[in-house]
Enzyme design. Structure first.
Site, PDB file in Angstrom:
ATOM      1  N   SER A  41       0.811  -1.212   0.000  1.00 19.23           N
ATOM      2  CA  SER A  41       0.000   0.000   0.000  1.00 19.23           C
ATOM      3  C   SER A  41       0.853   1.276   0.000  1.00 19.23           C
ATOM      4  O   SER A  41       1.492   1.595  -0.994  1.00 19.23           O
ATOM      5  CB  SER A  41      -0.961  -0.042   1.197  1.00 19.23           C
ATOM      6  OG  SER A  41      -1.912   0.971   1.125  1.00 19.23           O
ATOM      7  N   ASP A  90       9.766   5.208 -10.511  1.00 18.12           N
ATOM      8  CA  ASP A  90       9.298   5.785 -11.782  1.00 18.12           C
ATOM      9  C   ASP A  90      10.128   6.988 -12.205  1.00 18.12           C
ATOM     10  O   ASP A  90      10.370   7.201 -13.405  1.00 18.12           O
ATOM     11  CB  ASP A  90       7.832   6.207 -11.659  1.00 18.12           C
ATOM     12  CG  ASP A  90       6.882   5.028 -11.762  1.00 18.12           C
ATOM     13  OD1 ASP A  90       7.357   3.878 -11.728  1.00 18.12           O
ATOM     14  OD2 ASP A  90       5.656   5.257 -11.870  1.00 18.12           O
ATOM     15  N   LYS A 116      -0.904  -4.078  -3.214  1.00 16.67           N
ATOM     16  CA  LYS A 116      -2.198  -3.480  -2.863  1.00 16.67           C
ATOM     17  C   LYS A 116      -2.291  -2.093  -3.475  1.00 16.67           C
ATOM     18  O   LYS A 116      -1.604  -1.169  -3.043  1.00 16.67           O
ATOM     19  CB  LYS A 116      -2.394  -3.383  -1.349  1.00 16.67           C
ATOM     20  CG  LYS A 116      -3.746  -2.772  -0.963  1.00 16.67           C
ATOM     21  CD  LYS A 116      -3.897  -2.596   0.533  1.00 16.67           C
ATOM     22  CE  LYS A 116      -5.265  -2.013   0.892  1.00 16.67           C
ATOM     23  NZ  LYS A 116      -5.483  -0.642   0.407  1.00 16.67           N
TER      24      LYS A 116
END
Length: 532
Positions: free
Chosen positions: A287, A298, A312
Protein backbone atom coordinates in the site's frame (compact mmCIF):
# COMPACT_ATOMS: atom_id res chain seq x y z
CA UNK A 1 -35.46 -3.31 20.32
CA UNK A 2 -35.24 -1.69 16.90
CA UNK A 3 -37.98 -2.46 14.42
CA UNK A 4 -37.75 -4.48 11.23
CA UNK A 5 -38.37 -1.24 9.32
CA UNK A 6 -35.19 0.22 10.87
CA UNK A 7 -33.03 -2.66 9.68
CA UNK A 8 -34.59 -2.62 6.23
CA UNK A 9 -33.77 1.09 6.08
CA UNK A 10 -30.16 0.30 7.05
CA UNK A 11 -29.94 -2.40 4.39
CA UNK A 12 -31.40 -0.19 1.69
CA UNK A 13 -29.10 2.68 2.72
CA UNK A 14 -26.16 0.31 2.30
CA UNK A 15 -27.35 -0.83 -1.11
CA UNK A 16 -27.88 2.78 -2.14
CA UNK A 17 -24.30 3.64 -1.16
CA UNK A 18 -22.96 0.68 -3.13
CA UNK A 19 -24.89 1.73 -6.23
CA UNK A 20 -25.11 5.48 -5.85
CA UNK A 21 -23.40 6.19 -9.16
CA UNK A 22 -24.21 2.95 -10.91
CA UNK A 23 -27.52 1.62 -12.18
CA UNK A 24 -30.11 2.40 -9.46
CA UNK A 25 -31.80 -0.49 -7.71
CA UNK A 26 -35.03 -1.25 -9.46
CA UNK A 27 -38.35 -1.49 -7.61
CA UNK A 28 -38.31 -5.23 -8.35
CA UNK A 29 -34.89 -5.63 -6.68
CA UNK A 30 -35.96 -3.71 -3.59
CA UNK A 31 -39.20 -5.64 -3.42
CA UNK A 32 -37.32 -8.94 -3.73
CA UNK A 33 -35.04 -8.15 -0.79
CA UNK A 34 -37.97 -6.91 1.26
CA UNK A 35 -39.92 -10.09 0.46
CA UNK A 36 -37.03 -12.34 1.54
CA UNK A 37 -36.70 -10.54 4.88
CA UNK A 38 -40.45 -10.61 5.50
CA UNK A 39 -40.72 -14.33 4.69
CA UNK A 40 -37.83 -15.12 7.03
CA UNK A 41 -39.32 -12.94 9.74
CA UNK A 42 -42.78 -14.53 9.62
CA UNK A 43 -42.10 -18.11 8.54
CA UNK A 44 -38.65 -19.19 9.80
CA UNK A 45 -38.63 -22.06 12.28
CA UNK A 46 -36.67 -20.25 15.01
CA UNK A 47 -36.51 -16.75 16.42
CA UNK A 48 -34.12 -14.64 14.36
CA UNK A 49 -31.77 -11.81 15.22
CA UNK A 50 -32.60 -9.28 12.51
CA UNK A 51 -29.53 -7.18 13.24
CA UNK A 52 -27.17 -10.12 12.72
CA UNK A 53 -29.06 -11.17 9.61
CA UNK A 54 -28.61 -7.76 8.04
CA UNK A 55 -24.93 -7.65 9.03
CA UNK A 56 -24.28 -11.06 7.47
CA UNK A 57 -25.99 -9.89 4.28
CA UNK A 58 -23.77 -6.80 4.17
CA UNK A 59 -20.61 -8.84 4.80
CA UNK A 60 -21.64 -11.25 2.07
CA UNK A 61 -22.17 -8.47 -0.45
CA UNK A 62 -18.81 -6.87 0.32
CA UNK A 63 -17.10 -10.24 0.07
CA UNK A 64 -18.16 -10.35 -3.58
CA UNK A 65 -16.29 -7.11 -4.32
CA UNK A 66 -12.63 -7.19 -3.22
CA UNK A 67 -10.59 -8.25 -0.15
CA UNK A 68 -10.27 -4.71 1.19
CA UNK A 69 -13.93 -3.65 1.19
CA UNK A 70 -15.07 -4.49 4.72
CA UNK A 71 -17.95 -3.95 7.14
CA UNK A 72 -17.15 -2.53 10.59
CA UNK A 73 -19.69 -2.84 13.36
CA UNK A 74 -20.59 0.04 15.64
CA UNK A 75 -18.59 -1.51 18.46
CA UNK A 76 -15.50 -1.85 16.27
CA UNK A 77 -15.53 1.68 14.81
CA UNK A 78 -13.84 3.24 17.85
CA UNK A 79 -11.04 0.67 17.83
CA UNK A 80 -10.33 0.31 14.14
CA UNK A 81 -7.64 3.02 13.86
CA UNK A 82 -5.79 2.27 17.09
CA UNK A 83 -2.67 0.82 15.44
CA UNK A 84 -2.30 4.09 13.52
CA UNK A 85 -3.24 6.57 16.23
CA UNK A 86 -2.59 5.45 19.79
CA UNK A 87 -1.14 3.01 22.29
CA UNK A 88 -2.64 -0.13 23.73
CA UNK A 89 -1.68 -3.27 25.60
CA UNK A 90 -2.08 -6.66 23.99
CA UNK A 91 -0.32 -9.24 21.82
CA UNK A 92 0.58 -6.91 18.94
CA UNK A 93 -1.12 -8.12 15.77
CA UNK A 94 -3.28 -6.69 13.02
CA UNK A 95 -5.92 -9.19 11.89
CA UNK A 96 -8.91 -9.79 9.65
CA UNK A 97 -11.65 -12.37 10.04
CA UNK A 98 -11.59 -14.33 6.78
CA UNK A 99 -13.96 -17.23 6.17
CA UNK A 100 -14.92 -17.02 9.84
CA UNK A 101 -11.29 -17.49 10.94
CA UNK A 102 -8.99 -14.99 12.67
CA UNK A 103 -6.16 -14.36 10.19
CA UNK A 104 -3.01 -12.45 11.09
CA UNK A 105 -2.49 -9.67 8.54
CA UNK A 106 0.69 -8.35 10.18
CA UNK A 107 2.55 -8.43 13.47
CA UNK A 108 3.32 -5.06 15.02
CA UNK A 109 7.10 -4.49 15.06
CA UNK A 110 8.52 -4.72 18.54
CA UNK A 111 5.37 -6.40 19.88
CA UNK A 112 5.23 -9.76 21.66
CA UNK A 113 3.77 -11.69 18.70
CA UNK A 114 6.56 -10.62 16.36
CA UNK A 115 9.15 -11.65 18.93
CA UNK A 116 7.69 -15.16 19.08
CA UNK A 117 7.76 -15.59 15.31
CA UNK A 118 4.02 -15.34 14.61
CA UNK A 119 3.63 -14.55 10.91
CA UNK A 120 1.28 -12.85 8.48
CA UNK A 121 -1.16 -15.45 7.18
CA UNK A 122 -1.23 -17.44 10.43
CA UNK A 123 -4.77 -18.46 11.44
CA UNK A 124 -5.70 -18.29 15.12
CA UNK A 125 -8.09 -21.19 15.62
CA UNK A 126 -7.89 -21.55 19.41
CA UNK A 127 -7.64 -19.09 22.30
CA UNK A 128 -7.01 -20.56 25.75
CA UNK A 129 -7.83 -24.00 24.39
CA UNK A 130 -11.25 -22.96 23.08
CA UNK A 131 -12.12 -23.14 19.40
CA UNK A 132 -12.58 -19.70 17.79
CA UNK A 133 -12.84 -20.78 14.14
CA UNK A 134 -16.17 -21.20 12.39
CA UNK A 135 -18.20 -19.74 15.27
CA UNK A 136 -19.04 -16.34 13.73
CA UNK A 137 -16.60 -14.54 16.01
CA UNK A 138 -16.61 -10.74 15.75
CA UNK A 139 -13.66 -8.34 15.72
CA UNK A 140 -14.57 -6.93 19.12
CA UNK A 141 -14.73 -10.48 20.56
CA UNK A 142 -11.21 -11.13 19.28
CA UNK A 143 -10.00 -7.87 20.82
CA UNK A 144 -11.57 -8.78 24.18
CA UNK A 145 -9.88 -12.18 24.17
CA UNK A 146 -6.43 -11.07 23.01
CA UNK A 147 -6.01 -7.72 24.70
CA UNK A 148 -5.20 -7.41 28.36
CA UNK A 149 -2.93 -5.83 30.89
CA UNK A 150 0.81 -5.85 30.39
CA UNK A 151 2.40 -8.97 31.85
CA UNK A 152 -0.67 -11.19 31.56
CA UNK A 153 -0.51 -14.24 29.28
CA UNK A 154 -2.73 -15.75 26.63
CA UNK A 155 -2.29 -19.06 24.80
CA UNK A 156 -3.31 -19.31 21.16
CA UNK A 157 -3.40 -22.24 18.75
CA UNK A 158 -2.26 -21.34 15.25
CA UNK A 159 -2.76 -23.12 11.92
CA UNK A 160 0.02 -22.23 9.51
CA UNK A 161 0.16 -22.95 5.79
CA UNK A 162 2.47 -25.85 5.10
CA UNK A 163 2.41 -27.12 8.69
CA UNK A 164 0.08 -30.03 9.46
CA UNK A 165 0.30 -29.57 13.23
CA UNK A 166 -1.44 -26.96 15.33
CA UNK A 167 1.16 -24.56 16.74
CA UNK A 168 0.71 -23.43 20.34
CA UNK A 169 2.03 -20.03 21.44
CA UNK A 170 1.91 -18.57 24.93
CA UNK A 171 2.10 -14.81 24.49
CA UNK A 172 2.91 -12.39 27.28
CA UNK A 173 0.93 -9.22 26.66
CA UNK A 174 2.87 -5.99 26.61
CA UNK A 175 2.60 -2.30 25.87
CA UNK A 176 2.41 -2.21 22.10
CA UNK A 177 4.72 0.46 20.69
CA UNK A 178 2.99 2.68 18.19
CA UNK A 179 6.01 4.35 16.67
CA UNK A 180 6.63 4.63 12.96
CA UNK A 181 10.44 4.75 13.09
CA UNK A 182 12.02 1.57 14.44
CA UNK A 183 15.60 2.69 13.93
CA UNK A 184 17.71 5.53 12.58
CA UNK A 185 21.50 5.36 12.64
CA UNK A 186 24.64 5.65 10.55
CA UNK A 187 25.02 2.46 8.52
CA UNK A 188 28.48 3.49 7.29
CA UNK A 189 30.39 6.75 6.92
CA UNK A 190 28.15 9.10 4.93
CA UNK A 191 25.24 6.60 4.82
CA UNK A 192 22.15 7.05 6.99
CA UNK A 193 19.59 4.31 7.64
CA UNK A 194 15.93 4.76 8.64
CA UNK A 195 13.57 1.84 9.30
CA UNK A 196 9.88 2.74 8.94
CA UNK A 197 7.18 0.28 10.04
CA UNK A 198 3.93 2.12 9.17
CA UNK A 199 2.44 5.31 7.68
CA UNK A 200 0.56 6.89 10.59
CA UNK A 201 -0.36 10.32 11.94
CA UNK A 202 3.02 10.82 13.62
CA UNK A 203 5.15 9.32 10.85
CA UNK A 204 6.35 12.52 9.20
CA UNK A 205 7.36 14.15 12.47
CA UNK A 206 9.25 11.00 13.42
CA UNK A 207 10.86 10.71 9.98
CA UNK A 208 12.01 14.32 9.93
CA UNK A 209 13.55 13.91 13.37
CA UNK A 210 15.30 10.72 12.26
CA UNK A 211 16.55 12.30 9.04
CA UNK A 212 17.89 15.33 10.91
CA UNK A 213 19.67 12.98 13.32
CA UNK A 214 21.56 11.08 10.59
CA UNK A 215 22.28 14.25 8.62
CA UNK A 216 23.88 15.81 11.67
CA UNK A 217 26.10 12.73 11.86
CA UNK A 218 27.25 13.25 8.27
CA UNK A 219 24.75 11.31 6.16
CA UNK A 220 24.87 12.29 2.49
CA UNK A 221 23.15 9.12 1.26
CA UNK A 222 20.09 7.36 2.69
CA UNK A 223 18.73 3.83 3.01
CA UNK A 224 14.98 3.88 3.67
CA UNK A 225 13.86 0.47 4.91
CA UNK A 226 10.19 -0.24 4.09
CA UNK A 227 10.47 -4.03 4.37
CA UNK A 228 7.52 -5.51 6.31
CA UNK A 229 5.79 -2.09 6.23
CA UNK A 230 2.12 -2.83 5.55
CA UNK A 231 1.18 0.78 4.78
CA UNK A 232 -1.25 3.19 6.41
CA UNK A 233 -2.44 6.65 5.46
CA UNK A 234 -2.28 7.65 1.79
CA UNK A 235 -1.53 11.30 2.63
CA UNK A 236 1.44 10.25 4.77
CA UNK A 237 2.84 8.26 1.84
CA UNK A 238 2.50 11.34 -0.37
CA UNK A 239 4.25 13.51 2.23
CA UNK A 240 7.11 11.02 2.56
CA UNK A 241 7.61 10.73 -1.21
CA UNK A 242 7.65 14.54 -1.30
CA UNK A 243 10.80 14.44 0.85
CA UNK A 244 12.71 12.88 -2.08
CA UNK A 245 11.18 14.33 -5.26
CA UNK A 246 11.66 17.76 -6.80
CA UNK A 247 8.94 20.37 -7.11
CA UNK A 248 5.90 19.53 -9.29
CA UNK A 249 6.83 15.89 -9.90
CA UNK A 250 3.78 13.63 -9.84
CA UNK A 251 3.81 11.27 -6.84
CA UNK A 252 0.60 9.28 -7.30
CA UNK A 253 -2.87 9.61 -8.76
CA UNK A 254 -6.11 7.88 -7.81
CA UNK A 255 -9.05 7.14 -10.05
CA UNK A 256 -12.19 5.00 -10.10
CA UNK A 257 -15.14 4.60 -12.41
CA UNK A 258 -17.07 7.07 -10.24
CA UNK A 259 -14.14 8.75 -8.50
CA UNK A 260 -12.60 11.53 -10.57
CA UNK A 261 -8.86 11.47 -11.15
CA UNK A 262 -6.94 13.13 -8.33
CA UNK A 263 -3.23 13.83 -8.76
CA UNK A 264 -0.72 14.56 -6.00
CA UNK A 265 2.48 16.43 -6.78
CA UNK A 266 5.72 17.01 -4.92
CA UNK A 267 6.56 20.44 -3.55
CA UNK A 268 9.94 22.11 -3.27
CA UNK A 269 10.10 21.54 0.49
CA UNK A 270 11.63 18.05 0.62
CA UNK A 271 14.51 17.54 3.06
CA UNK A 272 16.24 14.88 0.95
CA UNK A 273 15.80 15.95 -2.65
CA UNK A 274 19.55 15.60 -3.19
CA UNK A 275 21.70 12.61 -2.31
CA UNK A 276 21.68 8.95 -3.28
CA UNK A 277 18.62 7.02 -2.10
CA UNK A 278 17.93 3.30 -1.73
CA UNK A 279 14.56 1.85 -0.69
CA UNK A 280 14.34 -1.66 0.77
CA UNK A 281 11.15 -3.69 0.24
CA UNK A 282 9.97 -7.27 0.57
CA UNK A 283 6.82 -9.34 0.10
CA UNK A 284 5.19 -7.72 3.16
CA UNK A 285 5.69 -4.13 1.97
CA UNK A 286 2.24 -2.91 0.93
CA UNK A 287 0.00 0.00 0.00
CA UNK A 288 1.61 3.26 1.17
CA UNK A 289 5.05 1.61 1.03
CA UNK A 290 4.39 0.76 -2.61
CA UNK A 291 3.33 4.34 -3.38
CA UNK A 292 6.68 5.67 -2.12
CA UNK A 293 8.76 2.94 -3.76
CA UNK A 294 6.82 3.28 -7.01
CA UNK A 295 7.23 7.05 -7.22
CA UNK A 296 10.95 6.85 -6.48
CA UNK A 297 11.38 4.07 -9.06
CA UNK A 298 9.30 5.79 -11.78
CA UNK A 299 11.32 8.99 -11.53
CA UNK A 300 14.66 7.09 -11.33
CA UNK A 301 15.23 8.92 -8.07
CA UNK A 302 16.65 5.91 -6.21
CA UNK A 303 17.28 2.17 -6.34
CA UNK A 304 14.70 -0.30 -5.00
CA UNK A 305 16.27 -3.44 -3.50
CA UNK A 306 14.65 -6.60 -2.12
CA UNK A 307 11.76 -8.77 -3.28
CA UNK A 308 8.44 -8.09 -5.00
CA UNK A 309 6.11 -6.13 -2.72
CA UNK A 310 2.63 -7.25 -1.61
CA UNK A 311 0.56 -5.66 -4.37
CA UNK A 312 -2.20 -3.48 -2.86
CA UNK A 313 -3.27 -0.68 -5.17
CA UNK A 314 -6.81 -0.03 -3.97
CA UNK A 315 -8.13 3.03 -2.10
CA UNK A 316 -10.84 2.63 0.55
CA UNK A 317 -13.28 5.32 1.64
CA UNK A 318 -15.30 5.09 4.89
CA UNK A 319 -19.10 5.29 4.67
CA UNK A 320 -21.19 5.66 7.83
CA UNK A 321 -24.36 3.58 8.18
CA UNK A 322 -27.52 4.59 10.09
CA UNK A 323 -26.82 2.59 13.26
CA UNK A 324 -23.30 3.97 13.78
CA UNK A 325 -21.53 1.14 11.99
CA UNK A 326 -19.59 1.77 8.81
CA UNK A 327 -17.97 0.16 5.85
CA UNK A 328 -14.72 0.76 4.08
CA UNK A 329 -15.53 0.54 0.40
CA UNK A 330 -12.93 0.46 -2.36
CA UNK A 331 -13.73 3.51 -4.47
CA UNK A 332 -10.57 4.00 -6.53
CA UNK A 333 -7.28 2.51 -7.61
CA UNK A 334 -3.99 4.31 -7.19
CA UNK A 335 -1.41 4.60 -9.92
CA UNK A 336 2.30 5.40 -9.88
CA UNK A 337 3.48 8.44 -11.88
CA UNK A 338 3.88 6.46 -15.14
CA UNK A 339 0.47 4.81 -14.77
CA UNK A 340 1.21 1.53 -13.02
CA UNK A 341 -1.52 0.01 -10.87
CA UNK A 342 0.26 -2.51 -8.71
CA UNK A 343 -2.86 -4.27 -7.33
CA UNK A 344 -2.50 -8.05 -7.53
CA UNK A 345 -5.46 -10.13 -8.76
CA UNK A 346 -8.27 -10.93 -6.31
CA UNK A 347 -10.82 -12.69 -8.53
CA UNK A 348 -10.34 -16.02 -6.70
CA UNK A 349 -11.61 -14.62 -3.40
CA UNK A 350 -10.21 -13.26 -0.16
CA UNK A 351 -8.78 -16.51 1.17
CA UNK A 352 -6.73 -17.17 -1.95
CA UNK A 353 -5.73 -13.50 -2.03
CA UNK A 354 -4.14 -13.68 1.42
CA UNK A 355 -2.46 -17.01 0.58
CA UNK A 356 -0.55 -15.27 -2.21
CA UNK A 357 2.64 -14.82 -0.16
CA UNK A 358 2.61 -18.50 0.80
CA UNK A 359 2.07 -19.39 -2.87
CA UNK A 360 5.04 -17.24 -3.85
CA UNK A 361 7.14 -19.19 -1.36
CA UNK A 362 5.75 -22.50 -2.62
CA UNK A 363 6.41 -21.66 -6.27
CA UNK A 364 9.96 -20.49 -5.62
CA UNK A 365 9.55 -16.78 -6.34
CA UNK A 366 11.09 -15.73 -3.03
CA UNK A 367 14.21 -17.65 -3.99
CA UNK A 368 14.60 -16.93 -7.71
CA UNK A 369 13.46 -13.90 -9.66
CA UNK A 370 13.03 -15.93 -12.85
CA UNK A 371 10.02 -17.76 -11.42
CA UNK A 372 7.74 -14.78 -12.12
CA UNK A 373 6.88 -13.39 -15.54
CA UNK A 374 4.77 -10.41 -16.54
CA UNK A 375 2.69 -10.02 -19.72
CA UNK A 376 3.51 -7.18 -22.09
CA UNK A 377 0.44 -5.28 -20.91
CA UNK A 378 2.09 -4.82 -17.50
CA UNK A 379 5.38 -3.46 -18.83
CA UNK A 380 6.14 0.23 -18.31
CA UNK A 381 9.16 2.48 -18.75
CA UNK A 382 10.57 4.97 -16.24
CA UNK A 383 11.66 8.53 -16.89
CA UNK A 384 15.06 7.22 -18.02
CA UNK A 385 13.53 4.41 -20.12
CA UNK A 386 14.12 1.59 -17.66
CA UNK A 387 11.71 -1.36 -17.81
CA UNK A 388 9.46 -1.79 -14.75
CA UNK A 389 6.24 -3.72 -14.12
CA UNK A 390 2.74 -3.21 -12.73
CA UNK A 391 -0.13 -5.47 -11.76
CA UNK A 392 1.18 -7.32 -8.72
CA UNK A 393 3.45 -5.25 -6.52
CA UNK A 394 6.67 -3.32 -7.08
CA UNK A 395 9.45 -5.40 -8.62
CA UNK A 396 12.79 -4.26 -7.17
CA UNK A 397 15.66 -3.08 -9.31
CA UNK A 398 17.89 -5.51 -7.44
CA UNK A 399 16.42 -8.87 -6.39
CA UNK A 400 17.66 -10.44 -3.14
CA UNK A 401 16.45 -14.03 -2.55
CA UNK A 402 15.12 -15.28 0.76
CA UNK A 403 17.48 -17.81 2.36
CA UNK A 404 14.81 -20.48 2.85
CA UNK A 405 17.27 -23.17 3.94
CA UNK A 406 17.80 -21.49 7.30
CA UNK A 407 14.06 -21.18 7.98
CA UNK A 408 13.49 -24.75 9.11
CA UNK A 409 11.28 -26.34 11.78
CA UNK A 410 13.95 -26.28 14.49
CA UNK A 411 14.51 -22.54 14.05
CA UNK A 412 10.74 -21.92 13.92
CA UNK A 413 10.22 -23.84 17.16
CA UNK A 414 12.86 -21.74 18.94
CA UNK A 415 10.86 -18.65 18.00
CA UNK A 416 7.45 -20.20 18.62
CA UNK A 417 8.34 -21.28 22.13
CA UNK A 418 9.83 -17.87 22.86
CA UNK A 419 13.11 -19.55 23.81
CA UNK A 420 15.42 -16.94 22.33
CA UNK A 421 13.48 -14.05 23.82
CA UNK A 422 13.44 -15.66 27.26
CA UNK A 423 17.12 -16.48 27.03
CA UNK A 424 18.19 -12.99 25.95
CA UNK A 425 16.07 -11.36 28.65
CA UNK A 426 17.44 -13.59 31.42
CA UNK A 427 20.98 -13.34 30.10
CA UNK A 428 20.97 -9.54 30.09
CA UNK A 429 19.13 -9.37 33.40
CA UNK A 430 21.78 -11.48 35.13
CA UNK A 431 24.79 -9.84 33.49
CA UNK A 432 23.66 -6.29 32.69
CA UNK A 433 26.32 -4.55 34.77
CA UNK A 434 29.23 -6.55 33.39
CA UNK A 435 27.88 -6.38 29.84
CA UNK A 436 27.59 -2.59 29.94
CA UNK A 437 31.05 -2.38 31.45
CA UNK A 438 32.51 -4.47 28.63
CA UNK A 439 30.35 -3.03 25.87
CA UNK A 440 29.37 0.53 26.84
CA UNK A 441 28.08 1.41 23.35
CA UNK A 442 26.24 -0.37 20.55
CA UNK A 443 29.31 0.01 18.32
CA UNK A 444 31.50 -1.66 20.91
CA UNK A 445 28.95 -4.45 21.28
CA UNK A 446 28.71 -5.02 17.51
CA UNK A 447 32.47 -5.24 17.11
CA UNK A 448 33.41 -7.23 20.19
CA UNK A 449 30.53 -9.33 21.51
CA UNK A 450 30.71 -12.96 20.36
CA UNK A 451 28.09 -15.67 20.63
CA UNK A 452 30.50 -18.25 22.03
CA UNK A 453 30.03 -21.98 22.57
CA UNK A 454 28.96 -21.62 26.22
CA UNK A 455 26.28 -19.08 25.37
CA UNK A 456 24.98 -21.29 22.57
CA UNK A 457 25.04 -24.38 24.79
CA UNK A 458 23.05 -22.53 27.44
CA UNK A 459 20.54 -21.44 24.82
CA UNK A 460 20.16 -24.99 23.52
CA UNK A 461 19.74 -26.32 27.06
CA UNK A 462 16.86 -23.90 27.61
CA UNK A 463 15.41 -25.01 24.28
CA UNK A 464 15.38 -28.62 25.50
CA UNK A 465 13.55 -27.54 28.66
CA UNK A 466 11.03 -25.70 26.48
CA UNK A 467 10.37 -28.89 24.54
CA UNK A 468 12.33 -27.96 21.41
CA UNK A 469 13.88 -31.26 20.46
CA UNK A 470 17.37 -30.97 19.00
CA UNK A 471 17.74 -31.69 15.31
CA UNK A 472 21.46 -31.64 14.58
CA UNK A 473 21.05 -31.31 10.83
CA UNK A 474 18.56 -28.44 10.97
CA UNK A 475 20.51 -26.72 13.73
CA UNK A 476 23.67 -26.88 11.63
CA UNK A 477 21.89 -25.23 8.71
CA UNK A 478 20.30 -22.46 10.78
CA UNK A 479 23.12 -21.95 13.30
CA UNK A 480 24.45 -18.73 11.77
CA UNK A 481 20.93 -17.24 11.67
CA UNK A 482 20.30 -18.23 15.29
CA UNK A 483 23.61 -16.64 16.30
CA UNK A 484 22.70 -13.41 14.50
CA UNK A 485 19.25 -13.32 16.07
CA UNK A 486 20.38 -14.02 19.62
CA UNK A 487 23.11 -11.40 19.37
CA UNK A 488 20.56 -8.87 18.11
CA UNK A 489 18.04 -9.80 20.81
CA UNK A 490 20.63 -9.38 23.55
CA UNK A 491 21.48 -5.96 22.07
CA UNK A 492 17.81 -4.99 22.19
CA UNK A 493 17.47 -5.97 25.85
CA UNK A 494 20.79 -4.35 26.75
CA UNK A 495 20.29 -1.07 24.85
CA UNK A 496 17.02 -0.51 22.93
CA UNK A 497 14.95 -1.66 19.95
CA UNK A 498 17.11 0.34 17.55
CA UNK A 499 20.14 -1.67 18.64
CA UNK A 500 18.40 -4.83 17.44
CA UNK A 501 18.40 -3.53 13.86
CA UNK A 502 21.95 -2.20 14.08
CA UNK A 503 23.16 -5.66 15.02
CA UNK A 504 20.84 -7.86 12.98
CA UNK A 505 21.28 -5.85 9.78
CA UNK A 506 24.94 -6.88 9.72
CA UNK A 507 23.68 -10.27 8.49
CA UNK A 508 20.69 -8.97 6.46
CA UNK A 509 21.46 -9.54 2.75
CA UNK A 510 19.03 -6.85 1.52
CA UNK A 511 20.65 -4.27 3.78
CA UNK A 512 24.18 -5.39 2.90
CA UNK A 513 23.37 -5.15 -0.81
CA UNK A 514 22.30 -1.53 -0.26
CA UNK A 515 25.56 -0.74 1.54
CA UNK A 516 27.55 -2.27 -1.32
CA UNK A 517 25.60 -0.28 -3.92
CA UNK A 518 26.30 2.99 -2.09
CA UNK A 519 29.99 2.23 -1.61
CA UNK A 520 30.32 1.40 -5.30
CA UNK A 521 28.50 3.96 -7.44
CA UNK A 522 28.51 1.76 -10.56
CA UNK A 523 24.95 0.49 -10.02
CA UNK A 524 23.60 4.05 -9.86
CA UNK A 525 25.36 4.83 -13.14
CA UNK A 526 24.19 1.59 -14.78
CA UNK A 527 20.55 2.22 -13.84
CA UNK A 528 20.80 5.94 -14.67
CA UNK A 529 19.57 6.93 -11.23
CA UNK A 530 19.14 10.63 -10.53
CA UNK A 531 20.95 11.42 -7.30
CA UNK A 532 21.10 15.13 -8.20
Amino acid sequence: MRSKRYFLTAAFSFLSLCSFAQKPLSPDQLEKLNSVLQIINYAYVDTINQNKLIEHAIVGMLDQLDPHSVYISKEEVREMNEPLEGNFEGIGIQFNILRDTITVVATIPGGPSEKLGIMAGDKIVQIEGQNVAGISIKNNDVVKKLRGNKGTKVTVGIKRHGDSKLLDYTITRDKIPIFSVDASYMAAPGIGYIKLNRFAQTTMDEFKTALKKVKEKGAKDLILDLSDNGGGYLNTAIDLADEFLEDRKLIVYTQGVYSPKQMSFATGRGDFEKGRLIILINENSASASEIVAGAVQDWDRGIVIGRRSFGKGLVQKPFSLPDGSMMRLTTAKYYTPIGRNIQKPYTKGSEEYYKDIYNRFKHGELVTQDSISFPDSLKFYTANKRLVFGGGGIMPDVFIPLDTLKLNEYHTNLLRKGTMNKFSFDYVNSKRKSLLSGYPTVDAYKKNFKVDKKLMDDLLALAEKDGVKMDEKQFGVSKSLIESEIKALIARDLFNNEAFYEVFNESNPIYLSAIDALKDNSLFKKLKINSY
